[in-house]
Design a protein around this motif. Structure first.
Motif, PDB file in Angstrom:
ATOM      1  N   TYR A  58      -3.800 -34.679  -7.839  1.00 17.52           N
ATOM      2  CA  TYR A  58      -2.689 -34.543  -8.774  1.00 17.52           C
ATOM      3  C   TYR A  58      -3.125 -34.872 -10.200  1.00 17.52           C
ATOM      4  CZ  TYR A  58       0.759 -34.543  -4.906  1.00 17.52           C
ATOM      5  OH  TYR A  58       1.510 -34.254  -3.803  1.00 17.52           O
ATOM      6  N   ASN A  59      -4.109 -35.743 -10.289  1.00 16.78           N
ATOM      7  CA  ASN A  59      -4.547 -36.220 -11.597  1.00 16.78           C
ATOM      8  C   ASN A  59      -5.745 -35.452 -12.127  1.00 16.78           C
ATOM      9  OD1 ASN A  59      -3.963 -38.218 -13.643  1.00 16.78           O
ATOM     10  ND2 ASN A  59      -5.922 -39.180 -13.114  1.00 16.78           N
ATOM     11  N   THR A  60      -6.349 -34.603 -11.297  1.00 19.58           N
ATOM     12  CA  THR A  60      -7.598 -33.950 -11.706  1.00 19.58           C
ATOM     13  C   THR A  60      -7.524 -32.425 -11.669  1.00 19.58           C
ATOM     14  OG1 THR A  60      -8.479 -33.985  -9.444  1.00 19.58           O
ATOM     15  CG2 THR A  60      -8.944 -35.911 -10.838  1.00 19.58           C
ATOM     16  N   LYS A  61      -6.590 -31.866 -10.909  1.00 20.08           N
ATOM     17  CA  LYS A  61      -6.516 -30.421 -10.736  1.00 20.08           C
ATOM     18  C   LYS A  61      -5.292 -29.858 -11.457  1.00 20.08           C
ATOM     19  CE  LYS A  61     -10.080 -30.101  -7.967  1.00 20.08           C
ATOM     20  NZ  LYS A  61     -11.323 -29.422  -8.402  1.00 20.08           N
ATOM     21  N   GLU A  62      -5.485 -28.673 -12.016  1.00 21.77           N
ATOM     22  CA  GLU A  62      -4.357 -28.010 -12.664  1.00 21.77           C
ATOM     23  C   GLU A  62      -3.302 -27.612 -11.645  1.00 21.77           C
ATOM     24  OE1 GLU A  62      -3.592 -24.231 -15.635  1.00 21.77           O
ATOM     25  OE2 GLU A  62      -5.540 -25.233 -15.602  1.00 21.77           O
ATOM     26  N   ASP A  63      -3.734 -27.222 -10.450  1.00 23.76           N
ATOM     27  CA  ASP A  63      -2.789 -26.833  -9.406  1.00 23.76           C
ATOM     28  C   ASP A  63      -3.356 -27.205  -8.039  1.00 23.76           C
ATOM     29  OD1 ASP A  63      -0.852 -25.806  -7.805  1.00 23.76           O
ATOM     30  OD2 ASP A  63      -1.081 -23.723  -8.434  1.00 23.76           O
ATOM     31  N   PRO A  64      -2.958 -28.359  -7.484  1.00 21.64           N
ATOM     32  CA  PRO A  64      -3.471 -28.762  -6.169  1.00 21.64           C
ATOM     33  C   PRO A  64      -3.132 -27.783  -5.048  1.00 21.64           C
ATOM     34  CG  PRO A  64      -2.432 -30.618  -7.293  1.00 21.64           C
ATOM     35  CD  PRO A  64      -2.096 -29.391  -8.091  1.00 21.64           C
ATOM     36  N   TRP A  65      -2.141 -26.910  -5.263  1.00 22.67           N
ATOM     37  CA  TRP A  65      -1.810 -25.931  -4.233  1.00 22.67           C
ATOM     38  C   TRP A  65      -2.903 -24.882  -4.058  1.00 22.67           C
ATOM     39  CZ3 TRP A  65       2.559 -26.180  -1.176  1.00 22.67           C
ATOM     40  CH2 TRP A  65       3.542 -27.091  -1.569  1.00 22.67           C
ATOM     41  N   THR A  66      -3.762 -24.728  -5.048  1.00 18.40           N
ATOM     42  CA  THR A  66      -4.803 -23.710  -4.967  1.00 18.40           C
ATOM     43  C   THR A  66      -6.210 -24.283  -4.969  1.00 18.40           C
ATOM     44  OG1 THR A  66      -4.901 -23.427  -7.373  1.00 18.40           O
ATOM     45  CG2 THR A  66      -3.319 -22.071  -6.183  1.00 18.40           C
ATOM     46  N   ASP A  67      -6.340 -25.601  -5.151  1.00 18.15           N
ATOM     47  CA  ASP A  67      -7.679 -26.195  -5.249  1.00 18.15           C
ATOM     48  C   ASP A  67      -7.593 -27.682  -4.955  1.00 18.15           C
ATOM     49  OD1 ASP A  67     -10.271 -26.930  -5.787  1.00 18.15           O
ATOM     50  OD2 ASP A  67     -10.165 -26.578  -7.950  1.00 18.15           O
ATOM     51  N   LEU A  68      -8.213 -28.122  -3.869  1.00 13.67           N
ATOM     52  CA  LEU A  68      -8.279 -29.546  -3.526  1.00 13.67           C
ATOM     53  C   LEU A  68      -9.725 -30.022  -3.407  1.00 13.67           C
ATOM     54  CD1 LEU A  68      -5.482 -30.184  -0.832  1.00 13.67           C
ATOM     55  CD2 LEU A  68      -5.464 -30.751  -3.252  1.00 13.67           C
ATOM     56  N   LEU A  69     -10.653 -29.290  -3.989  1.00  8.68           N
ATOM     57  CA  LEU A  69     -12.067 -29.652  -3.849  1.00  8.68           C
ATOM     58  C   LEU A  69     -12.388 -30.837  -4.757  1.00  8.68           C
ATOM     59  CD1 LEU A  69     -14.794 -28.845  -2.510  1.00  8.68           C
ATOM     60  CD2 LEU A  69     -15.278 -27.550  -4.587  1.00  8.68           C
ATOM     61  N   GLU A  70     -12.703 -31.954  -4.166  1.00 10.21           N
ATOM     62  CA  GLU A  70     -13.126 -33.159  -4.882  1.00 10.21           C
ATOM     63  C   GLU A  70     -14.267 -33.807  -4.118  1.00 10.21           C
ATOM     64  OE1 GLU A  70     -12.255 -34.163  -7.724  1.00 10.21           O
ATOM     65  OE2 GLU A  70     -10.275 -33.327  -8.171  1.00 10.21           O
ATOM     66  N   PHE A  71     -15.255 -34.296  -4.850  1.00 13.17           N
ATOM     67  CA  PHE A  71     -16.398 -34.998  -4.235  1.00 13.17           C
ATOM     68  C   PHE A  71     -17.026 -34.144  -3.127  1.00 13.17           C
ATOM     69  CE2 PHE A  71     -13.207 -38.166  -5.562  1.00 13.17           C
ATOM     70  CZ  PHE A  71     -13.913 -38.773  -6.588  1.00 13.17           C
ATOM     71  N   GLY A  72     -17.040 -32.837  -3.336  1.00 20.43           N
ATOM     72  CA  GLY A  72     -17.665 -31.939  -2.379  1.00 20.43           C
ATOM     73  C   GLY A  72     -16.837 -31.607  -1.162  1.00 20.43           C
ATOM     74  N   GLY A  73     -15.594 -32.115  -1.079  1.00 18.73           N
ATOM     75  CA  GLY A  73     -14.770 -31.868   0.103  1.00 18.73           C
ATOM     76  C   GLY A  73     -13.393 -31.354  -0.264  1.00 18.73           C
ATOM     77  N   ASN A  74     -12.869 -30.459   0.531  1.00 14.08           N
ATOM     78  CA  ASN A  74     -11.544 -29.899   0.305  1.00 14.08           C
ATOM     79  C   ASN A  74     -10.485 -30.847   0.861  1.00 14.08           C
ATOM     80  OD1 ASN A  74     -11.993 -27.061  -0.834  1.00 14.08           O
ATOM     81  ND2 ASN A  74     -13.395 -27.108   0.922  1.00 14.08           N
ATOM     82  N   GLY A  75      -9.855 -31.573  -0.049  1.00 12.03           N
ATOM     83  CA  GLY A  75      -8.838 -32.539   0.340  1.00 12.03           C
ATOM     84  C   GLY A  75      -9.300 -33.970   0.277  1.00 12.03           C
ATOM     85  N   ASP A  76     -10.503 -34.232  -0.203  1.00 13.99           N
ATOM     86  CA  ASP A  76     -10.995 -35.610  -0.299  1.00 13.99           C
ATOM     87  C   ASP A  76     -10.090 -36.386  -1.255  1.00 13.99           C
ATOM     88  OD1 ASP A  76     -12.482 -37.884  -0.032  1.00 13.99           O
ATOM     89  OD2 ASP A  76     -14.391 -36.977  -0.607  1.00 13.99           O
ATOM     90  N   GLY A  77      -9.372 -37.387  -0.724  1.00 14.68           N
ATOM     91  CA  GLY A  77      -8.495 -38.209  -1.541  1.00 14.68           C
ATOM     92  C   GLY A  77      -7.111 -37.643  -1.755  1.00 14.68           C
ATOM     93  N   THR A  78      -6.744 -36.551  -1.093  1.00 15.26           N
ATOM     94  CA  THR A  78      -5.425 -35.949  -1.295  1.00 15.26           C
ATOM     95  C   THR A  78      -4.857 -35.496   0.045  1.00 15.26           C
ATOM     96  OG1 THR A  78      -6.134 -35.168  -3.474  1.00 15.26           O
ATOM     97  CG2 THR A  78      -4.102 -34.242  -2.595  1.00 15.26           C
ATOM     98  N   LEU A  79      -3.751 -36.120   0.453  1.00 18.32           N
ATOM     99  CA  LEU A  79      -3.096 -35.804   1.721  1.00 18.32           C
ATOM    100  C   LEU A  79      -1.698 -35.229   1.514  1.00 18.32           C
ATOM    101  CD1 LEU A  79      -4.151 -38.989   3.749  1.00 18.32           C
ATOM    102  CD2 LEU A  79      -5.144 -36.699   3.888  1.00 18.32           C
ATOM    103  N   PHE A  80      -1.336 -34.973   0.257  1.00 16.16           N
ATOM    104  CA  PHE A  80      -0.026 -34.413  -0.078  1.00 16.16           C
ATOM    105  C   PHE A  80      -0.199 -33.216  -1.004  1.00 16.16           C
ATOM    106  CE2 PHE A  80       1.174 -38.886   0.729  1.00 16.16           C
ATOM    107  CZ  PHE A  80       2.301 -38.729   1.521  1.00 16.16           C
TER     108      PHE A  80
END
Length: 563
Positions: free
Chosen positions: A441-463
């Motif tokens: 939520y704090n790093t992506k313009e749109d979490p609905w289309t991109d959750l890639l963080e720290f090399g993983g899709n969804g790392d640190g985001t469960l909502f």
């Protein structure tokens, strides 16, 4: 939902003439060959929630579902229903993942169906929760849906409510991060607004409903002033925020947070003031009678230059008393004595051939032998569970070292999402930490289309941020994920195994866990195997429960664990 979604075109799911019921442990992707049944059968303990997926034939552009109630020997059981949305994965987390559309967000049925790929499956996630006081027995009902105004389906549901009871509050202490400021940013709200603070409570409530406790929250410490060396705190705002989660008054079940973080305060400047402030914090918890573990989260993953800071933090907290010092580090002879809770990453507990993914690997018994007797050992996932760069590693040995681990990534098999609970039971670890649940939520313009963080899709985001733009109504809501359901199911696995062990069948419980999770990186991915083991454990629990003292008690039927 329209403009906010980006869809990846893939092969179509083969159209089926009838709806298909599929295990919740199977991620239904476009083009996947599915095995299912025409009717749903669920087993649920009292105090437990269980879900199943219903795959509808073809593509539903307009969907109407009649509320599902199941009748039986007790009060009717309502089912909660969501429509599964899809996250477009552009770069796989590693070789276990893949590009394309992956099911993850659970959308309210009232949300508009997005325009986009016509080949995406139409999948309903159906969940049945049995309260602790539910009468055991067989409950039946029929899920009826109409889509595209013409086609109608009817799916019979049978739910067996078991006689044994799971505790409302998790027996395994957990602490997952959440932030008011990230939530506000993801929803486009002012973090100081009443709407944002109400939304924070809604997010934390969802975590509690899934047996997860949170740290961070508003992050606002109680104001403090100092008189004659004593810290005087204003607890009004803190108690309003945290009290319902710590007292067990938020949910009808009485579930409580198992843990709470001690919030640092910049108003405490000197060494004496900091100690006095920490002492007052701990005393407030004691006065309130809150059983949650209060802990101080030191500098995260300290580097060598951070060691003096962490040691100073530990000295202050211990001088104040009443709180535990949590240090996120592999075993280190300098840091370990300063920890009341030592939390290495999952990789640090399981030896494995190939490139090292933890600088100090110790199996739990070996690690405990190196620590003071009272030290708790927690663990947490990091990008070491999938590799920190995204995509398969060029070197095959390195890729293997980062594969197979329990993982909360969107594009990993559901059993890996669920494995942490059984692993905790099999290993005997004391708790689980996770750094964030809304990081993107704090790093992506749109979490609905991109959750890639720290090399993983969804790392640190469960909502996902449920905004009016995405849900089609005027409000803001947390949109939970399939991964959160899998995480919850793993914690319920932990409760099943713990209860069976308490009823005198420790060897059976241990063998059942190890049949599924042989190590942190050797985990069964076969949904049928997970189902069979759960059935065996359930049958064993029924047998043990029927002759136990808990079955004869009025009121609460299972011991409430004290964290």
């Amino acid at each position: 939902m329209g403009a906010g979604w980006a869809w990846v075109v893939m092969a179509a799911v083969a159209a089926t003439p009838e709806p298909m019921v599929v295990s919740a442990l199977v991620k239904v992707r476009p083009g996947a060959a599915l095995q299912g049944r025409p009717q749903a059968r669920l087993s649920v303990a009292r105090g437990e929630c269980e879900g199943v997926q219903v795959v509808l034939p073809g593509t539903a552009r307009r969907l109407e579902v009649t509320p599902l109630f199941l009748g039986g020997p007790g009060e009717a059981l309502p089912a909660a229903l969501w429509r599964e949305g899809y996250l477009p994965v552009h770069l796989a987390s590693n070789s276990q993942g893949a590009q394309g559309a992956w099911p993850d967000p659970l959308l309210p049925l009232s949300a508009p169906v997005p325009d986009g790929d016509p080949d995406l499956p139409t999948v309903l996630y159906v969940e049945v929760c049995a309260p602790e006081g539910q009468s055991p027995g067989t409950y039946r009902g029929t899920l009826r849906a109409r889509f595209n105004k013409v086609e109608r389906v009817a799916v019979p549901f049978t739910v067996e409510v078991q006689p044994f009871v799971l505790p409302a509050t998790s027996s395994l202490p957990t602490s997952f991060g959440i932030s008011l400021y990230s939530i506000a940013r993801g929803h486009g709200l002012n973090p100081d607004s009443p709407e944002a603070r109400a939304l924070l409570r809604a997010y934390a409530r969802v975590l509690l409903e899934h047996r997860v406790s949170a740290h961070g929250m508003s992050m606002t410490p109680p104001p403090v002033r100092f008189e004659d060396g004593k810290a005087l705190l204003d607890w009004s705002a803190y108690d309003a925020e945290m009290g319902p989660f710590l007292e067990g008054t938020l949910l009808d079940s009485g579930a409580r947070f198992t843990t709470a973080d001690l919030r640092d305060n910049k108003q405490a400047v000197t060494e004496e003031e900091k100690v006095a402030y920490y002492r007052a914090f701990a005393e407030h918890f004691q006065t309130k009678g809150w059983p949650a573990q209060l802990f101080f989260y030191t500098k995260d993953e300290p580097k060598p230059e951070d060691v003096p800071l962490v040691l100073a933090q530990s000295r202050r907290v211990r001088a104040a008393g009443g709180s535990r010092v949590l240090i996120t580090s592999p075993f280190d002879a300098t840091l370990a004595p300063a920890a009341d809770i030592l939390a290495p990453t999952l990789n640090c507990f399981y030896p494995r051939s190939g490139p090292a993914t933890c600088r100090a690997v110790h199996e739990l018994a070996e690690l405990r032998a190196k620590l003071p007797e009272a030290t708790q050992v927690w663990w947490y996932q990091s990008c070491n569970s999938h590799g920190c760069n995204g995509g398969p590693a060029p070197d095959s040995a390195r890729e293997r070292a980062y594969s197979g681990w329990a993982s909360y990534m969107v594009d990993h098999p559901a059993p890996l999402n669920r494995a942490m609970g059984p692993l905790a039971f099999a290993s005997g670890v004391d708790g689980e930490l996770y750094f964030d649940t809304v990081f993107a939520y704090n790093t992506k313009e749109d979490p609905w289309t991109d959750l890639l963080e720290f090399g993983g899709n969804g790392d640190g985001t469960l909502f996902y941020p449920g905004t009016p733009r995405h849900l089609g109504d005027s409000g803001h809501h947390p949109v939970q994920s399939l991964r959160l359901k899998h995480l919850r199911d793993g914690l319920e696995d932990y409760e099943y195994l713990r209860l069976l062990s308490e009823l005198g069948d420790q060897a059976f419980a241990r063998d059942a866990a190890r049949h599924l999770v042989r190590s942190g990186w050797d985990i069964s991915r076969d949904a049928r195997e997970w189902t069979q083991v759960r059935q065996l454990v359930t049958a064993r629990l029924r047998q043990r429960w029927s002759t136990s003292e808990f079955a004869k008690r009025p009121g609460r039927h299972t011991p409430q664990s004290t964290p």
